[in-house]
Design a protein around this motif. Structure first.
Motif, PDB file in Angstrom:
ATOM      1  N   PRO A 235      -8.094   6.045 -15.357  1.00 24.06           N
ATOM      2  CA  PRO A 235      -6.904   5.851 -14.884  1.00 24.06           C
ATOM      3  C   PRO A 235      -6.513   6.339 -13.337  1.00 24.06           C
ATOM      4  N   GLU A 236      -7.535   7.192 -12.937  1.00 25.14           N
ATOM      5  CA  GLU A 236      -7.107   7.727 -11.481  1.00 25.14           C
ATOM      6  C   GLU A 236      -7.745   6.683 -10.486  1.00 25.14           C
ATOM      7  N   THR A 237      -8.695   5.751 -11.162  1.00 22.58           N
ATOM      8  CA  THR A 237      -8.712   4.700 -10.138  1.00 22.58           C
ATOM      9  C   THR A 237      -8.104   3.384 -10.014  1.00 22.58           C
ATOM     10  N   LEU A 238      -6.962   3.343 -10.847  1.00 24.72           N
ATOM     11  CA  LEU A 238      -6.149   2.199 -11.033  1.00 24.72           C
ATOM     12  C   LEU A 238      -5.367   1.883  -9.652  1.00 24.72           C
ATOM     13  N   GLY A 239      -5.299   0.781  -8.936  1.00 17.71           N
ATOM     14  CA  GLY A 239      -4.603   0.611  -7.698  1.00 17.71           C
ATOM     15  C   GLY A 239      -4.180  -0.948  -7.972  1.00 17.71           C
ATOM     16  N   GLN A 240      -2.927  -1.017  -7.289  1.00 20.22           N
ATOM     17  CA  GLN A 240      -2.391  -2.566  -7.292  1.00 20.22           C
ATOM     18  C   GLN A 240      -2.662  -3.110  -5.940  1.00 20.22           C
ATOM     19  N   PHE A 241      -2.520  -4.468  -5.846  1.00 16.53           N
ATOM     20  CA  PHE A 241      -2.696  -5.165  -4.702  1.00 16.53           C
ATOM     21  C   PHE A 241      -1.532  -5.200  -4.161  1.00 16.53           C
ATOM     22  N   THR A 242      -1.725  -4.867  -2.692  1.00 21.88           N
ATOM     23  CA  THR A 242      -0.475  -4.583  -1.965  1.00 21.88           C
ATOM     24  C   THR A 242       0.228  -6.029  -1.632  1.00 21.88           C
ATOM     25  N   GLY A 243      -0.515  -7.307  -1.549  1.00 20.09           N
ATOM     26  CA  GLY A 243      -0.267  -8.649  -1.212  1.00 20.09           C
ATOM     27  C   GLY A 243      -0.628  -8.857   0.318  1.00 20.09           C
ATOM     28  N   LEU A 244      -1.395  -7.905   0.898  1.00 21.20           N
ATOM     29  CA  LEU A 244      -1.721  -8.213   2.345  1.00 21.20           C
ATOM     30  C   LEU A 244      -3.329  -7.950   2.402  1.00 21.20           C
ATOM     31  N   LYS A 245      -3.716  -8.693   3.299  1.00 20.31           N
ATOM     32  CA  LYS A 245      -5.142  -8.801   3.469  1.00 20.31           C
ATOM     33  C   LYS A 245      -5.561  -8.197   4.697  1.00 20.31           C
ATOM     34  N   ASP A 246      -6.520  -7.365   5.068  1.00 22.82           N
ATOM     35  CA  ASP A 246      -7.167  -6.919   6.432  1.00 22.82           C
ATOM     36  C   ASP A 246      -7.477  -8.025   7.344  1.00 22.82           C
ATOM     37  N   LYS A 247      -7.863  -7.505   8.431  1.00 23.36           N
ATOM     38  CA  LYS A 247      -8.374  -8.581   9.569  1.00 23.36           C
ATOM     39  C   LYS A 247      -9.655  -9.431   8.958  1.00 23.36           C
ATOM     40  N   ASN A 248     -10.452  -8.806   8.261  1.00 21.30           N
ATOM     41  CA  ASN A 248     -11.456  -9.665   7.805  1.00 21.30           C
ATOM     42  C   ASN A 248     -11.113 -10.520   6.542  1.00 21.30           C
ATOM     43  N   GLY A 249      -9.832 -10.662   5.978  1.00 24.31           N
ATOM     44  CA  GLY A 249      -9.482 -11.451   4.800  1.00 24.31           C
ATOM     45  C   GLY A 249      -9.797 -10.846   3.656  1.00 24.31           C
ATOM     46  N   LYS A 250     -10.289  -9.408   3.785  1.00 22.05           N
ATOM     47  CA  LYS A 250     -10.189  -8.635   2.493  1.00 22.05           C
ATOM     48  C   LYS A 250      -8.865  -8.019   1.811  1.00 22.05           C
ATOM     49  N   ASP A 251      -8.837  -8.237   0.602  1.00 21.87           N
ATOM     50  CA  ASP A 251      -7.452  -7.766  -0.131  1.00 21.87           C
ATOM     51  C   ASP A 251      -7.377  -6.286   0.033  1.00 21.87           C
ATOM     52  N   ILE A 252      -6.044  -5.766   0.362  1.00 20.56           N
ATOM     53  CA  ILE A 252      -5.639  -4.393   0.634  1.00 20.56           C
ATOM     54  C   ILE A 252      -5.136  -3.849  -0.591  1.00 20.56           C
ATOM     55  N   TYR A 253      -5.667  -2.809  -1.220  1.00 23.94           N
ATOM     56  CA  TYR A 253      -5.424  -2.149  -2.525  1.00 23.94           C
ATOM     57  C   TYR A 253      -4.739  -0.813  -2.337  1.00 23.94           C
ATOM     58  N   GLU A 254      -4.005  -0.341  -3.137  1.00 28.04           N
ATOM     59  CA  GLU A 254      -3.554   0.930  -3.165  1.00 28.04           C
ATOM     60  C   GLU A 254      -4.717   1.698  -3.542  1.00 28.04           C
ATOM     61  N   GLY A 255      -4.968   3.000  -2.772  1.00 26.37           N
ATOM     62  CA  GLY A 255      -6.334   3.666  -2.948  1.00 26.37           C
ATOM     63  C   GLY A 255      -7.020   3.388  -1.719  1.00 26.37           C
ATOM     64  N   ASP A 256      -7.239   2.201  -1.164  1.00 27.79           N
ATOM     65  CA  ASP A 256      -7.841   1.969   0.049  1.00 27.79           C
ATOM     66  C   ASP A 256      -7.634   2.681   1.135  1.00 27.79           C
ATOM     67  N   ILE A 257      -8.663   2.759   2.115  1.00 30.53           N
ATOM     68  CA  ILE A 257      -8.644   3.668   3.170  1.00 30.53           C
ATOM     69  C   ILE A 257      -8.664   2.688   4.341  1.00 30.53           C
ATOM     70  N   VAL A 258      -7.766   2.578   5.177  1.00 26.57           N
ATOM     71  CA  VAL A 258      -7.745   1.549   6.402  1.00 26.57           C
ATOM     72  C   VAL A 258      -7.653   2.088   7.612  1.00 26.57           C
ATOM     73  N   VAL A 259      -8.476   1.611   8.582  1.00 27.86           N
ATOM     74  CA  VAL A 259      -8.277   1.774  10.027  1.00 27.86           C
ATOM     75  C   VAL A 259      -6.956   1.091  10.738  1.00 27.86           C
ATOM     76  N   TYR A 260      -6.139   1.535  10.889  1.00 27.68           N
ATOM     77  CA  TYR A 260      -4.563   0.890  11.525  1.00 27.68           C
ATOM     78  C   TYR A 260      -4.828   0.844  12.919  1.00 27.68           C
ATOM     79  N   ASP A 261      -4.740  -0.286  13.421  1.00 29.14           N
ATOM     80  CA  ASP A 261      -4.832  -0.303  15.115  1.00 29.14           C
ATOM     81  C   ASP A 261      -3.401  -1.154  15.465  1.00 29.14           C
ATOM     82  N   ARG A 262      -2.686  -0.596  16.359  1.00 27.41           N
ATOM     83  CA  ARG A 262      -1.581  -1.123  16.749  1.00 27.41           C
ATOM     84  C   ARG A 262      -1.499  -0.836  18.520  1.00 27.41           C
ATOM     85  N   GLY A 263      -0.388  -1.680  19.125  1.00 21.77           N
ATOM     86  CA  GLY A 263      -0.203  -1.337  20.477  1.00 21.77           C
ATOM     87  C   GLY A 263       0.608   0.025  20.638  1.00 21.77           C
TER      88      GLY A 263
END
Length: 138
Positions: A47-75
């Motif tokens: 149960p602790e590992t359940l995560g929903q797809f956010t509907g977004l993909k990262d810069k490499n086309g990988k699905d982003i899920y709840e529980g993922d760790i992302v590097v966030y780059d912005r101006g």
């Protein structure tokens, strides 16, 4: 509806990730969580590992899920030409009813515009140490 609703979780028998639809069932052991995938049928997941797809993909086309760790780059301001890079866990925030990046005692909403760039570098279940990566201004 255009968005894809799917989940992931780690299987209880071998700790491997499984992806698909989600449902739970009341059984002798209590509430059991399942991911249903077309290949293997219903797989019980931790149960602790359940995560929903956010509907977004990262810069490499990988699905982003709840529980993922992302590097966030912005101006950092349009006039500076500099960019800021920070690392965050993706969570669902009930207050704004949206997927967000945890940020200290607050949050940053996920956006797929404004030149924001995300890259999945791991997840909270396998790589929690990634959250200690310091902020970088480039």
């Amino acid at each position: 509806m255009n968005r894809e609703i799917k989940f992931r979780g780690k299987k209880t028998d071998n700790n491997e990730w499984v992806y698909g639809g989600y449902f739970s069932s009341s059984e002798e052991e209590g509430l059991v969580h399942y991911i249903f995938c077309s290949i293997n049928g219903a797989e019980p997941v931790i149960p602790e590992t359940l995560g929903q797809f956010t509907g977004l993909k990262d810069k490499n086309g990988k699905d982003i899920y709840e529980g993922d760790i992302v590097v966030y780059d912005r101006g950092v301001g349009n006039w500076t030409g500099k960019r800021m890079s920070t690392t965050h866990e993706i969570v669902f925030n009930d207050e704004v009813f949206a997927f967000v990046m945890n940020y200290q005692n607050s949050y940053i909403k996920l956006r797929k515009h404004w030149n924001y760039i995300y890259e999945v570098v791991g997840n909270i279940h396998e790589n929690p140490e990634l959250l200690s990566i310091p902020t970088a201004v480039l």
